[in-house]
Design a protein around this motif. Structure first.
Motif, PDB file in Angstrom:
ATOM      1  N   ARG A  24       3.780  11.340   7.049  1.00 20.90           N
ATOM      2  CA  ARG A  24       2.746  11.260   6.013  1.00 20.90           C
ATOM      3  C   ARG A  24       3.306  11.820   4.714  1.00 20.90           C
ATOM      4  NH1 ARG A  24      -2.689  13.688   8.754  1.00 20.90           N
ATOM      5  NH2 ARG A  24      -3.651  12.614   6.984  1.00 20.90           N
ATOM      6  N   LEU A  25       2.924  11.199   3.594  1.00 22.91           N
ATOM      7  CA  LEU A  25       3.328  11.721   2.299  1.00 22.91           C
ATOM      8  C   LEU A  25       2.419  12.892   1.948  1.00 22.91           C
ATOM      9  CD1 LEU A  25       3.985   8.452   0.272  1.00 22.91           C
ATOM     10  CD2 LEU A  25       5.657  10.002   1.271  1.00 22.91           C
TER      11      LEU A  25
ATOM     12  N   ALA B  34      -2.495  16.558   3.090  1.00 24.50           N
ATOM     13  CA  ALA B  34      -2.365  15.095   3.078  1.00 24.50           C
ATOM     14  C   ALA B  34      -2.847  14.538   1.750  1.00 24.50           C
ATOM     15  CB  ALA B  34      -3.171  14.491   4.220  1.00 24.50           C
ATOM     16  N   LEU B  35      -2.138  13.556   1.229  1.00 23.43           N
ATOM     17  CA  LEU B  35      -2.436  13.031  -0.094  1.00 23.43           C
ATOM     18  C   LEU B  35      -3.704  12.207  -0.144  1.00 23.43           C
ATOM     19  CD1 LEU B  35       1.113  11.963  -1.263  1.00 23.43           C
ATOM     20  CD2 LEU B  35      -0.147  14.020  -1.801  1.00 23.43           C
ATOM     21  N   LEU B  36      -3.961  11.463   0.895  1.00 21.59           N
ATOM     22  CA  LEU B  36      -5.073  10.524   0.850  1.00 21.59           C
ATOM     23  C   LEU B  36      -6.388  11.231   0.552  1.00 21.59           C
ATOM     24  CD1 LEU B  36      -5.973   7.641   1.140  1.00 21.59           C
ATOM     25  CD2 LEU B  36      -6.249   8.008   3.586  1.00 21.59           C
TER      26      LEU B  36
ATOM     27  N   LYS C  63       0.824  -1.209   0.000  1.00 23.10           N
ATOM     28  CA  LYS C  63       0.000   0.000   0.000  1.00 23.10           C
ATOM     29  C   LYS C  63       0.856   1.258   0.000  1.00 23.10           C
ATOM     30  CE  LYS C  63      -4.080  -1.795  -0.126  1.00 23.10           C
ATOM     31  NZ  LYS C  63      -4.937  -1.575  -1.337  1.00 23.10           N
ATOM     32  N   GLN C  64       1.956   1.222   0.748  1.00 24.61           N
ATOM     33  CA  GLN C  64       2.840   2.386   0.781  1.00 24.61           C
ATOM     34  C   GLN C  64       3.425   2.669  -0.599  1.00 24.61           C
ATOM     35  OE1 GLN C  64       5.499   1.158   3.957  1.00 24.61           O
ATOM     36  NE2 GLN C  64       4.587   2.606   5.386  1.00 24.61           N
ATOM     37  N   THR C  65       3.750   1.596  -1.307  1.00 23.63           N
ATOM     38  CA  THR C  65       4.272   1.758  -2.661  1.00 23.63           C
ATOM     39  C   THR C  65       3.209   2.349  -3.575  1.00 23.63           C
ATOM     40  OG1 THR C  65       5.775  -0.120  -2.395  1.00 23.63           O
ATOM     41  CG2 THR C  65       5.258   0.549  -4.643  1.00 23.63           C
ATOM     42  N   GLU C  66       1.974   1.857  -3.439  1.00 19.63           N
ATOM     43  CA  GLU C  66       0.866   2.384  -4.247  1.00 19.63           C
ATOM     44  C   GLU C  66       0.629   3.855  -3.946  1.00 19.63           C
ATOM     45  OE1 GLU C  66      -2.441  -0.106  -3.389  1.00 19.63           O
ATOM     46  OE2 GLU C  66      -1.706  -1.804  -4.570  1.00 19.63           O
ATOM     47  N   ILE C  67       0.680   4.209  -2.652  1.00 18.77           N
ATOM     48  CA  ILE C  67       0.459   5.597  -2.249  1.00 18.77           C
ATOM     49  C   ILE C  67       1.514   6.510  -2.863  1.00 18.77           C
ATOM     50  CG2 ILE C  67       0.582   7.179  -0.273  1.00 18.77           C
ATOM     51  CD1 ILE C  67      -0.761   5.001   1.397  1.00 18.77           C
ATOM     52  N   LYS C  68       2.764   6.064  -2.783  1.00 21.52           N
ATOM     53  CA  LYS C  68       3.842   6.887  -3.324  1.00 21.52           C
ATOM     54  C   LYS C  68       3.700   7.056  -4.831  1.00 21.52           C
ATOM     55  CE  LYS C  68       8.829   7.536  -3.163  1.00 21.52           C
ATOM     56  NZ  LYS C  68      10.133   7.009  -2.681  1.00 21.52           N
ATOM     57  N   GLU C  69       3.328   5.979  -5.514  1.00 22.47           N
ATOM     58  CA  GLU C  69       3.145   6.054  -6.971  1.00 22.47           C
ATOM     59  C   GLU C  69       2.016   7.015  -7.332  1.00 22.47           C
ATOM     60  OE1 GLU C  69       2.541   2.014  -8.067  1.00 22.47           O
ATOM     61  OE2 GLU C  69       4.684   1.519  -8.105  1.00 22.47           O
ATOM     62  N   LYS C  70       0.913   6.981  -6.578  1.00 19.70           N
ATOM     63  CA  LYS C  70      -0.200   7.891  -6.845  1.00 19.70           C
ATOM     64  C   LYS C  70       0.210   9.335  -6.567  1.00 19.70           C
ATOM     65  CE  LYS C  70      -3.978   4.638  -6.016  1.00 19.70           C
ATOM     66  NZ  LYS C  70      -5.177   4.326  -5.184  1.00 19.70           N
ATOM     67  N   ALA C  71       0.982   9.532  -5.503  1.00 20.93           N
ATOM     68  CA  ALA C  71       1.445  10.879  -5.168  1.00 20.93           C
ATOM     69  C   ALA C  71       2.333  11.434  -6.268  1.00 20.93           C
ATOM     70  CB  ALA C  71       2.195  10.847  -3.843  1.00 20.93           C
ATOM     71  N   GLU C  72       3.219  10.595  -6.761  1.00 24.64           N
ATOM     72  CA  GLU C  72       4.117  11.038  -7.831  1.00 24.64           C
ATOM     73  C   GLU C  72       3.332  11.311  -9.108  1.00 24.64           C
ATOM     74  OE1 GLU C  72       6.844   7.804  -7.881  1.00 24.64           O
ATOM     75  OE2 GLU C  72       8.117   8.658  -6.288  1.00 24.64           O
ATOM     76  N   ALA C  73       2.260  10.530  -9.345  1.00 21.98           N
ATOM     77  CA  ALA C  73       1.417  10.750 -10.529  1.00 21.98           C
ATOM     78  C   ALA C  73       0.707  12.097 -10.439  1.00 21.98           C
ATOM     79  CB  ALA C  73       0.397   9.623 -10.659  1.00 21.98           C
ATOM     80  N   ILE C  74       0.263  12.463  -9.241  1.00 23.82           N
ATOM     81  CA  ILE C  74      -0.382  13.763  -9.046  1.00 23.82           C
ATOM     82  C   ILE C  74       0.604  14.883  -9.347  1.00 23.82           C
ATOM     83  CG2 ILE C  74      -1.324  15.320  -7.287  1.00 23.82           C
ATOM     84  CD1 ILE C  74      -2.588  12.905  -5.953  1.00 23.82           C
ATOM     85  N   CYS C  75       1.838  14.722  -8.895  1.00 25.45           N
ATOM     86  CA  CYS C  75       2.848  15.754  -9.129  1.00 25.45           C
ATOM     87  C   CYS C  75       3.154  15.923 -10.616  1.00 25.45           C
ATOM     88  CB  CYS C  75       4.135  15.405  -8.376  1.00 25.45           C
ATOM     89  SG  CYS C  75       4.021  15.613  -6.585  1.00 25.45           S
ATOM     90  N   ARG C  76       3.004  14.838 -11.387  1.00 26.98           N
ATOM     91  CA  ARG C  76       3.280  14.917 -12.828  1.00 26.98           C
ATOM     92  C   ARG C  76       2.054  15.369 -13.619  1.00 26.98           C
ATOM     93  NH1 ARG C  76       5.639   9.801 -11.641  1.00 26.98           N
ATOM     94  NH2 ARG C  76       3.812   8.797 -12.560  1.00 26.98           N
ATOM     95  N   SER C  77       0.898  15.397 -12.978  1.00 34.82           N
ATOM     96  CA  SER C  77      -0.358  15.690 -13.678  1.00 34.82           C
ATOM     97  C   SER C  77      -0.459  17.171 -14.054  1.00 34.82           C
ATOM     98  CB  SER C  77      -1.538  15.303 -12.786  1.00 34.82           C
ATOM     99  OG  SER C  77      -2.749  15.742 -13.353  1.00 34.82           O
ATOM    100  N   LYS C  78      -0.839  17.437 -15.310  1.00 33.76           N
ATOM    101  CA  LYS C  78      -1.049  18.816 -15.756  1.00 33.76           C
ATOM    102  C   LYS C  78      -2.258  19.430 -15.054  1.00 33.76           C
ATOM    103  CE  LYS C  78       0.941  18.179 -20.385  1.00 33.76           C
ATOM    104  NZ  LYS C  78       0.681  18.258 -21.850  1.00 33.76           N
TER     105      LYS C  78
END
Length: 225
Positions: A192-193, A216-218, A160-175
């Motif tokens: 907390r990420l 918070a990302l969640l 889950k932590q890996t999934e959370i980090k991947e989603k967070a990084e995807a948000i940062c890359r999102s236009k």
């Protein structure tokens, strides 16, 4: 013996003085609350125990004695169904280690101090408990494999932590989110990420405020747009 007589003898001062030499808080309290004994048999027994303790000290003054103070609190904590922290379990492990060493220390003292040695040798064998606790700790933390259930929980947590980090990084890359971001990076804050959000947009982004810049990302992932 009445209270007046004890006061005239300065009895409490004597107890306080003796208690100052005790090793543990529990022993100090036992001494301070002691009352005079009047049965000769009991007095002789106690004096004999003191004499035996003295003889042990003449053989070796390095007696592995551990304080019971923390153990009493931990037992009460466990009886209430509260878990013990790793640091507390380390203290329990240290206590059990001292009990084992004290029994070993006393085995060759039976001939000079039979009564005191018997008190110590009557301590239950807790080697299995000691081994179980030692095997459950690693580097000051509960080991992943302390139990199959814990190993499974932590494995899922890492996923889950890996999934959370991947989603967070995807948000940062999102236009889509780019205009709102102070920086396109994921920041770990207060365990907390988080994503740095520009101050002027903090009311436009759904999330839990960590400080003036971080949300918070969640909660961000739960947005439906």
């Amino acid at each position: 013996m009445n209270h007046t007589s004890l006061k005239q003898l300065d009895y409490q001062h004597i107890l306080d003085t003796v208690a100052s030499f005790a090793h543990t808080d529990r022993a100090k309290e036992t001494i301070r609350t002691s009352e005079p004994k009047f049965v000769k048999k009991h007095i002789d027994q106690m004096l004999n125990d003191v004499w035996e303790a003295y003889r042990i000290m003449t053989i070796s003054s390095s007696i592995p004695i551990h304080s019971l103070d923390d153990m009493s609190a931990y037992l009460q904590q466990a009886k209430k169904g509260l878990y013990l922290r790793p640091s507390q379990l380390q203290r329990v492990l240290s206590f059990l280690d001292h009990c084992r060493k004290l029994k070993m220390f006393m085995r060759d003292k039976v001939s000079v101090a039979p009564n005191v040695a018997n008190y110590v040798l009557s301590i239950n064998d807790m080697s299995d408990t000691e081994s179980a606790i030692a095997g459950s700790l690693r580097h000051g933390q509960i080991d992943d494999h302390a139990s199959p259930e814990l190993a499974n929980i932590r494995r899922h947590r890492r996923i889950k932590q890996t999934e959370i980090k991947e989603k967070a990084e995807a948000i940062c890359r999102s236009k889509k989110w780019a205009p709102y971001l102070q920086e396109s990076i994921v920041v770990e804050k207060n365990d907390r990420l988080t994503i740095p959000i520009k101050k002027q947009y903090r009311s436009k982004v759904s999330g839990t405020m960590i400080d003036t810049l971080h949300l918070a990302l969640l909660s961000l992932w739960n947005r439906k747009n």
